[in-house]
Design a protein around this motif. Structure first.
Motif, PDB file in Angstrom:
ATOM      1  N   UNK A 176      45.924  41.279  47.654  1.00  0.00           N
ATOM      2  CA  UNK A 176      45.240  42.365  48.347  1.00  0.00           C
ATOM      3  C   UNK A 176      44.825  41.923  49.751  1.00  0.00           C
ATOM      4  N   UNK A 177      45.146  42.759  50.755  1.00  0.00           N
ATOM      5  CA  UNK A 177      44.852  42.430  52.141  1.00  0.00           C
ATOM      6  C   UNK A 177      43.863  43.394  52.797  1.00  0.00           C
ATOM      7  N   UNK A 178      43.700  44.572  52.234  1.00  0.00           N
ATOM      8  CA  UNK A 178      42.873  45.585  52.885  1.00  0.00           C
ATOM      9  C   UNK A 178      41.411  45.505  52.454  1.00  0.00           C
ATOM     10  N   UNK A 179      41.181  45.349  51.162  1.00  0.00           N
ATOM     11  CA  UNK A 179      39.820  45.325  50.635  1.00  0.00           C
ATOM     12  C   UNK A 179      39.434  43.866  50.373  1.00  0.00           C
ATOM     13  N   UNK A 180      38.364  43.418  50.979  1.00  0.00           N
ATOM     14  CA  UNK A 180      37.871  42.061  50.809  1.00  0.00           C
ATOM     15  C   UNK A 180      36.805  42.025  49.704  1.00  0.00           C
ATOM     16  N   UNK A 181      36.577  40.857  49.110  1.00  0.00           N
ATOM     17  CA  UNK A 181      35.539  40.764  48.064  1.00  0.00           C
ATOM     18  C   UNK A 181      34.169  41.213  48.536  1.00  0.00           C
ATOM     19  N   UNK A 182      33.837  40.965  49.806  1.00  0.00           N
ATOM     20  CA  UNK A 182      32.533  41.407  50.305  1.00  0.00           C
ATOM     21  C   UNK A 182      32.426  42.927  50.315  1.00  0.00           C
ATOM     22  N   UNK A 183      33.509  43.614  50.686  1.00  0.00           N
ATOM     23  CA  UNK A 183      33.489  45.078  50.677  1.00  0.00           C
ATOM     24  C   UNK A 183      33.361  45.621  49.260  1.00  0.00           C
ATOM     25  N   UNK A 184      34.094  45.012  48.331  1.00  0.00           N
ATOM     26  CA  UNK A 184      33.987  45.440  46.937  1.00  0.00           C
ATOM     27  C   UNK A 184      32.573  45.224  46.417  1.00  0.00           C
ATOM     28  N   UNK A 185      31.961  44.091  46.789  1.00  0.00           N
ATOM     29  CA  UNK A 185      30.603  43.801  46.337  1.00  0.00           C
ATOM     30  C   UNK A 185      29.618  44.833  46.867  1.00  0.00           C
TER      31      UNK A 185
END
Length: 373
Positions: free
Chosen positions: A197-206
């Motif tokens: 995955x390149x668009x959604x980062x773990x920080x955004x998901x969090x």
């Protein structure tokens, strides 16, 4: 006290050898006692039984061409004891029966424990399996004001070309489990994450997750993102040898969603790339009438166990034999069938508490095992 709840005529007893033991057929006894589909052996695990051979089936008068399943023999003397009401000793398994007759060894003292520092604990083959517990429910406050989403991420922020390119990338789904305790709040969740995955980062998901659960972003976002990144880094794909065509392993499910508990086990060929955990989970939930939360939990559990077996299969000493028949015998149905239970809140809380205690114990044992240098 004799049993009075029976069905039909009493099963016939027969001998396989002159002046030998009298036997009965287990399925006929189970039908007579109204204990169908293997319930006889569940209620009386200490009952003696064995599978009849083809020669014995001919003596009994059962045509093996008409009955493809196994025929289980049990002793008539034990059945008569059950019918007379003396069935307490058959309700215990042989291991429990031996434990009650054999005195327990003395408990070692603290000095003896410290002297066995070189002892290595033997972990069971399923030590990697942790029960999938309840996820943290989404907070739905009853307020008149409409809640406004606060996470700064919209799909319209990306160019269509980047979305198309990301959609065509190969998926590499990694099982991720979030189990955090921050500032007195417990967060549990499980899902699969695309490693490419390149668009959604773990920080955004969090941030999205904290917004849905109304958690403190300053406290939980760094912890959630760090947990996801660590699990992605620790995961490594170890492809199997190309010549391997049948590498089946046993997958065990222990899923808890709401007040419903699902326990199941089945065989999975890890060498077959066409086997998709998500598709299997969707079809299983359709057959059992389960909700969408079970689909994610089942897929997560299967992928986690597949990753573990991929690392340990080459070193495993106990591998499944080559498959000869696609249909299992009737005597094994109870061990290879899904079990659904609807538990009360107290029962579910106790079950989760016991599972957490067992997980902590297995982790302590895993830390004490010496690592290869």
């Amino acid at each position: 006290m004799a049993m009075n709840k029976t069905y039909g005529s009493k099963p016939r007893a027969f001998q396989l050898a002159d002046d030998g033991e009298y036997y009965m057929i287990g399925s006929e006894v189970g039908t007579y006692l109204r204990l169908f589909r293997g319930s006889l052996y569940k209620k009386y695990p200490g009952l003696w039984r064995r599978v009849a051979t083809f020669e014995e089936r001919r003596k009994i008068g059962i045509d093996h061409t008409l009955v493809a399943t196994n025929v289980t023999l049990i002793k008539q003397s034990e059945v008569e004891e059950i019918l007379e009401g003396d069935d307490e000793r058959f309700k215990m398994s042989p291991a429990e029966l031996n434990s009650t007759t054999v005195s327990a060894p003395p408990k070692p003292t603290r000095s003896n424990r410290t002297s066995t520092a070189n002892w290595t604990p033997q972990l069971p083959a399923t030590s990697h399996l942790d029960a999938v517990a309840l996820s943290t429910p989404i907070i739905r406050p009853r307020s008149t004001a409409r809640k406004t989403k606060s996470f700064p991420m919209l799909y319209t922020d990306y160019f269509p070309s980047s979305l198309f390119e990301s959609a065509n990338d190969t998926e590499d789904l990694i099982p991720v489990r979030v189990d955090l305790d921050v500032e007195g709040q417990r967060l549990r969740d499980f899902f699969v994450w695309n490693k490419n995955e390149k668009l959604i980062q773990p920080e955004q998901f969090a941030e999205v997750l904290c917004d849905d659960l109304e958690l403190s972003s300053s406290a939980f976002v760094p912890a959630i993102a760090s947990s996801i990144k660590n699990q992605l880094e620790q995961h490594s794909n170890l492809p199997l040898e190309n010549y391997a065509s049948d590498q089946r392993v046993v997958i065990k499910l222990n899923i808890n969603v709401g007040n419903v508990s699902l326990v199941d086990q089945f065989e999975w060929d890890i060498s077959n790339a066409d086997n998709t955990p998500e598709e299997f989970a969707l079809n299983l939930c359709k057959d059992l009438g389960l909700g969408g939360e079970f689909v994610t939990a089942i897929a997560y559990s299967i992928r986690g166990q597949i990753a573990w077996h991929m690392k340990t299969y080459a070193f495993s000493e106990i591998q499944l034999p080559q498959l000869e028949y696609a249909i299992r015998p009737v005597t094994e149905i109870d061990h290879w069938s899904p079990v659904l239970e609807t538990l009360t809140d107290a029962e579910m809380e106790k079950k989760i508490r016991d599972q957490d205690r067992n997980t902590r114990r297995m982790r302590r044992l895993a830390h004490n095992v010496p690592q290869w240098q």
